[in-house]
Design an enzyme around this catalytic site. Structure first.
Site, PDB file in Angstrom:
ATOM      1  CE  LYS A  53     -17.329  -1.456  49.741  1.00  0.00           C
ATOM      2  NZ  LYS A  53     -17.504  -1.671  48.307  1.00  0.00           N
ATOM      3  CD  GLN A  97     -15.605  -3.867  46.063  1.00  0.00           C
ATOM      4  OE1 GLN A  97     -16.275  -3.813  47.076  1.00  0.00           O
ATOM      5  NE2 GLN A  97     -15.119  -2.781  45.478  1.00  0.00           N
ATOM      6  CG  ASP A 120     -22.737  -0.432  45.836  1.00  0.00           C
ATOM      7  OD1 ASP A 120     -22.235   0.228  46.771  1.00  0.00           O
ATOM      8  OD2 ASP A 120     -22.178  -1.412  45.316  1.00  0.00           O
TER       9      ASP A 120
END
Ligand code: NAP
Length: 281
Positions: A53, A97, A120
């Site tokens: 990422k 995460q 997200d």
């Protein structure tokens, strides 16, 4: 004759486009776009995801802020960090995460991310807006699948689509996106009866199960579009999808490979969401 939907190539093209948009944003606004990535603990797979990422951020010109916390970090400390990032103007997107270590309450931590920075797309607000067909930040994997349909001009209206898997991060938002695009959707899961029959009636099959090569050729109608979200290891430890690619492909009009299909699109859509979040703030 089937056509392969090349996720790697599409992701590269999209990243170039996002990089140009990010550069234009910086020029116009005189400031960077920032993504905060929080990793708690040393889970090896999570470390790889976070590295990828951050690499993607570098590639498109988004400034990344990585917070690598010790595996024993208390709940209060993680909450404090998310709260401070929530009000930090440099930060346009916040990503925690997953999975978090067992002692942490992931739902509570995620609930502290404002929906405008929820890149997200997992929050109840963004999921709710998606259901209502309102502008929102959409979960990256299913949104990447929609870009794949778009890139191949695959029309969804009036099509029968079967989505297999009802997770909050893939299956449910996928079903909603397809519904919003005028497909007629059947959302299947482990308690679904007659899965084969349902798949055989589908013009579009999206498999998000997590079982190696579970979707076999006898389940697929001639000319169907098959999208394989799964990421599994086969009996030889090789990366493979939920679809028995070698046998299924000949029946398809379009199919995605694993690797090189949906996977590369996910992080690309994260970059896109971070850019969107900056433009909307
Ligand atoms: P998940 O949360 O484990 O959900 C799996 C879903 O599959 C559940 O809804 C489950 O049903 C259903 N299922 C399991 N066995 C089934 C069966 N025999 N028949 C029908 N449905 C069945 O998984 P996920 O997070 O959605 O991920 C799914 C797969 O996609 C995994 O392989 C994952 O690694 C991969 N993935 C890939 C990406 C990417 O970027 N390429 C991103 C995310 C996930 P129940 O609800 O009834 O248990």
């Amino acid at each position: 004759m089937y056509k392969l939907i090349d996720g790697k190539k599409l992701a590269q093209a999209m990243r170039a486009d996002i990089a140009a948009k990010v550069a234009a944003y910086k020029e116009e606004n005189g400031r960077e776009i920032g993504l905060a990535v929080i990793l708690v603990g040393e889970d090896p797979a999570s470390q790889v995801y976070v590295r990828n990422k951050i690499k993607a951020c570098d590639e498109v010109g988004i400034k990344s802020y990585a917070y690598r916390l010790d595996k024993d970090t208390p709940q209060a400390r993680v909450e404090e960090l998310v709260r401070s990032l929530a009000v930090d103007n440099k930060i346009n997107g916040i990503l925690v995460q997953l999975p978090l270590p067992a002692h942490l309450d992931a739902d509570k931590i995620l609930s502290l991310i404002p929906f405008s920075k929820d890149v997200d797309g997992f929050s109840a607000e963004n999921m709710g807006k998606l259901c209502m067909g309102e502008p929102c930040l959409v979960a990256c994997t299913p949104n990447g699948v929609m870009k794949m349909f778009e890139s191949e001009n695959i029309s969804l209206s009036r099509k029968n689509a079967v989505v297999i898997g009802r997770s909050n991060i893939v299956g449910k938002p996928m079903a909603m996106l397809l519904t919003n695009a005028n497909a007629t959707v059947t959302l299947c899961h482990s308690k679904t009866r007659d899965l084969k029959e349902k798949c055989l009636g589908a013009d579009i099959v999206v498999a998000a199960i997590g079982r190696a090569k579970y979707i076999t050729a006898d389940m697929i109608k001639e000319g169907a579009v098959v999208i394989d979200v799964g990421m599994n290891r086969d009996e030889n430890g090789k990366l493979c999808g939920d679809v028995d690619f070698e046998n299924v492909k000949e029946k398809c009009s379009y199919i995605t490979p694993v690797p090189g299909g949906v996977g590369p699109m996910t992080i690309t859509m994260l970059m896109y969401n971070t850019y969107l979040s900056a433009t909307r703030s």
